[in-house]
Enzyme design. Structure first.
Site, mmCIF file in Angstrom:
data_model
loop_
_atom_site.group_PDB
_atom_site.id
_atom_site.type_symbol
_atom_site.label_atom_id
_atom_site.label_comp_id
_atom_site.label_asym_id
_atom_site.label_seq_id
_atom_site.Cartn_x
_atom_site.Cartn_y
_atom_site.Cartn_z
ATOM 1 N N VAL A 125 0.837 -1.206 0.000
ATOM 2 C CA VAL A 125 0.000 0.000 0.000
ATOM 3 C C VAL A 125 0.871 1.256 0.000
ATOM 4 O O VAL A 125 1.672 1.469 0.910
ATOM 5 C CB VAL A 125 -0.938 0.016 1.219
ATOM 6 C CG1 VAL A 125 -1.899 1.200 1.123
ATOM 7 C CG2 VAL A 125 -1.711 -1.295 1.328
ATOM 8 N N SER A 126 0.695 2.089 -1.015
ATOM 9 C CA SER A 126 1.478 3.319 -1.162
ATOM 10 C C SER A 126 0.611 4.542 -0.906
ATOM 11 O O SER A 126 -0.566 4.571 -1.260
ATOM 12 C CB SER A 126 2.055 3.403 -2.580
ATOM 13 O OG SER A 126 2.612 4.688 -2.822
ATOM 14 N N PRO A 127 1.191 5.606 -0.312
ATOM 15 C CA PRO A 127 0.459 6.864 -0.142
ATOM 16 C C PRO A 127 0.567 7.779 -1.357
ATOM 17 O O PRO A 127 -0.063 8.839 -1.392
ATOM 18 C CB PRO A 127 1.165 7.489 1.062
ATOM 19 C CG PRO A 127 2.595 7.082 0.877
ATOM 20 C CD PRO A 127 2.538 5.689 0.291
#
Length: 708
Positions: free
Chosen positions: A290-292
């Protein structure tokens, strides 16, 4: 008397009133008994910022990314929760560091045993990291994690350990009767899946059960005292703290650190971070993929999308980078942090589900290198000795690696195999066990000068009423986390736990074993799969072992302690040079002064002759922003813990290096809420004398400037 139906007789009146008084007393006794808080709650927060100069940052494994100042400070936030009788308690500590480690846990527990006579142990202390990639490294006891930091860094290690112990001590001291409530909500547009091609490997019918390819759920634990006053907040949401990219050299808590800062400020009203009695922690969950960086990956040379499978641009891995949502990394950090803060605040205000029931926990150590499992199709399998795949060196879209590595590599490279074999040639059994991973580093069979990876892993499950916390020793991918939560929920509810039980994953807890993907995702060998160190059946093994802990907790039965993890702290090697000495024409002297006047939105800045920031390891500040009061005194309105300030340290050029001269720049980005008036910037530090090695304090002050 007539209104109440009493006769006029004063005698009867007296008797009736006596009975009414007794009834009222009994009523209040019953009410007070039922209103007795079901838990004891304590919170504490302590600075763990560590060395702000010359130390490699933990996370991106970029040798050139070393600390050169402070964006904002790092903290250890501790929460102790005990049952009403204080028979059972747990301590959950959320750290503004990359991850919890075995070295930290060993030392913390040893110190707590001495301080509290065994009240806090391996079993009931959870250390979890927010996964910022912008904090100083060097707090591990295994070789692989120490390569870019030039070995163990005792300055970092002591700052973290001291802070954890102190924050737990504060929480212990502040323990008081209180209430706990949980709430949950959905946070959109704060995350993307950075390995969607691997996620698509999961069965279609499984993916169809979910709307998104990342978890959008946020769970909030609200803590109040017996009178309903806010004490603390702990939440779990899955997103990497990689808004600050691998070019950053300022210590930062990234998006989750910012969210904590804002929540504490909003609830307490205290404007200077780190000073409020209210403590808010934004913990990690299953953020492995999961990337911001919500704009997604693009080729920085063409602005076109990267290759979907390999995340390359014209065959080059380092050209594919994800950015966003802001105009730069600071802006992106604030936006993603603000989203988490606002959603958490909304849930916090509406959290009405009261936790009721016991405080309990189970903990065991497991040798994860040879766990026997049964796969979904009924075949027997086992985990492997640790090893890293070639796609590990490719990095991710949040921070790509170098050379000619790329993600989704299942074939390997002849040249890199030769390089690998210089260190250690993997056995045929290792190659077969990790298939289809092409092994780049056979860490499980490398023990010089001490082991390169952990093998004995702590597993831990805690319960607070109907809330169950799984403390996982690594980064679970989205689907891996879903499977683990679902399995543990099934175990506990079938054994009698309430159907409204809530299971959360506390990521990066107690030690670090890199990533945990599903078996299907592992086949793709993206970065996360290549970093699943115990092989393709790692997730199955973890689910099996966590289910055992959960089942034991439902039955009230004990679990084996398991094999004790080794303590390699006495063997640690340190190669980072210390501070030789400092020199300057005048420590604290101004070399570049502020302007006479600024407007809101502009940046006030001053540069000073400075000592090395590693000289000042106390919980203090390198700067203050001060406003003149009517009395003529100066009031501190900001420190280096504030979002609006930045502290830069630099030593440029050969001459400055030889002379050990350095400069510090204090910046204040003037907020729109700043009052008109007279202001000044100050810098604080210590310098090291050349011959005696004595540390001496100094300070410097800019000229006065006006905000009009």
């Amino acid at each position: 008397a007539r209104l109440w139906g009493f006769p006029h007789s004063s005698c009867h009146m007296t008797v009736k009133m006596k009975y009414i008084g007794i009834f009222v007393c009994l009523f209040f006794l019953v009410c007070c008994e039922s209103a007795t808080p079901p838990y004891y709650v304590g919170v504490g927060r302590t600075d763990i910022t560590g060395p702000a100069a010359e130390v490699n940052m933990m996370g991106y494994a970029n040798p050139s990314q070393t600390t050169h100042g402070v964006h904002f400070r790092l903290y250890s936030r501790a929460f102790i929760i005990a049952d009403a009788e204080k028979k059972n308690r747990i301590a959950i500590v959320n750290l503004d560091i990359c991850m919890g480690t075995q070295a930290i846990k060993i030392e913390v527990v040893n110190r707590l045993k001495t301080l509290y006579n065994g009240l806090y142990t391996n079993d009931n202390v959870i250390l979890t990291g927010i996964h910022t990639h912008s904090g100083p490294a060097g707090y591990f006891q295994y070789v692989l994690f120490e390569i870019t930091s030039l070995g163990f860094v005792n300055e970092t290690f002591q700052a973290v350990v001291n802070g954890v112990v102190e924050s737990i001590s504060l929480a212990h001291k502040n323990l008081q009767p209180g209430y706990l409530h949980i709430g949950e909500g959905t946070l959109q547009n704060a995350s993307i899946n950075r390995s969607p091609v691997a996620y698509l490997r999961n069965p279609a019918e499984e993916r169809a059960r979910y709307k998104n390819d990342t978890d959008k759920e946020m769970v909030v634990l609200k803590m109040t005292d017996k009178d309903g006053k806010d004490i603390g907040m702990l939440n779990w949401f899955a997103v990497h703290c990689t808004s600050m990219n691998n070019t950053n050299t300022l210590i930062s808590g990234d998006n989750k650190g910012y969210a904590s800062m804002m929540m504490e400020k909003y609830i307490s009203g205290e404007t200077i971070p780190g000073r409020s009695n209210f403590v808010a922690a934004f913990a990690q969950s299953n953020e492995g993929d999961v990337s911001p960086n919500t704009k997604g990956p693009h080729c920085i040379n063409t602005r076109k999308p990267c290759d979907f499978v390999t995340s390359t641009c014209d065959g080059k891995n380092e050209l594919c980078i994800a950015f966003g949502p802001g105009k730069d990394m600071f802006d992106s950090t604030q936006i993603i942090g603000e989203k988490q803060f606002q959603k958490s605040l909304e849930i916090y205000k509406n959290a009405t589900t009261a936790l009721e029931g016991p405080v309990d926990f189970r903990h065991t150590f497991v040798d994860m290198t040879n766990v026997n499992v049964t796969t979904v199709n009924g075949t027997k399998a086992h985990t492997c000795l640790p090893a890293m795949g070639e796609s590990f060196a490719a990095g991710t879209i949040d921070g790509p690696g170098a050379f000619n590595f790329h993600q989704a590599d299942t074939k390997g490279n002849f040249f890199w195999n030769l390089v690998r074999d210089v260190l250690h040639t993997p056995s045929e059994a290792q190659i077969k066990c990790h298939h289809p991973k092409p092994i780049l580093l056979d860490t499980g069979e490398m023990d010089w000068p001490y082991p390169w990876h952990p093998k004995i892993i702590p597993l831990q499950v805690a319960r607070i009423g109907q809330l169950v916390i799984i403390a996982v020793p690594g980064e679970f991918s989205t689907m891996s986390g879903r499977r683990l939560r679902e399995s543990v929920y099934k175990v506990i509810t079938e054994a009698g736990f309430p159907k409204n039980a809530k299971v959360v994953i506390a990521g990066l807890s107690n030690t670090y074993t890199h990533y945990i993907t599903t078996f299907e995702e592992y086949q793709e060998q993206r970065y996360e799969g290549a970093s699943t160190i115990f092989g393709p059946h790692t997730l199955t093994a973890y689910i099996q072992e966590f289910d055992k802990l959960a089942l034991a907790m439902t039955k009230g039965s004990s679990v084996p302690t398991g094999p004790s993890p080794p303590n390699y702290l006495p063997k640690q090697l340190e190669f980072l040079p210390g501070v030789r000495h400092d020199s300057a024409p005048s420590f604290g002297g101004v070399t570049e002064d502020v302007q006479p006047e600024y407007k809101r939105g502009e940046t006030a800045s001053a540069t000073f002759w400075a000592g090395n920031p590693r000289n000042m390891m106390k919980n203090s500040t390198f700067l203050t922003v001060e406003r003149s009061a009517f009395s003529g005194s100066w009031n501190v309105i900001c420190t280096d813990a504030c979002w609006e300030t930045r502290f830069h340290w630099e030593r440029k050029g050969f001459v400055e290096d030889i002379l050990s001269e350095s400069k510090a720049t204090v910046e204040w980005i003037i907020p729109s809420t700043a009052s008109s008036g007279n202001y000044r910037l100050r810098h604080f530090g210590y310098y090291k004398e050349a011959f005696t090695g004595t540390l001496k304090p100094y300070s410097g002050t800019s000229s006065i400037f006006i905000i009009n």
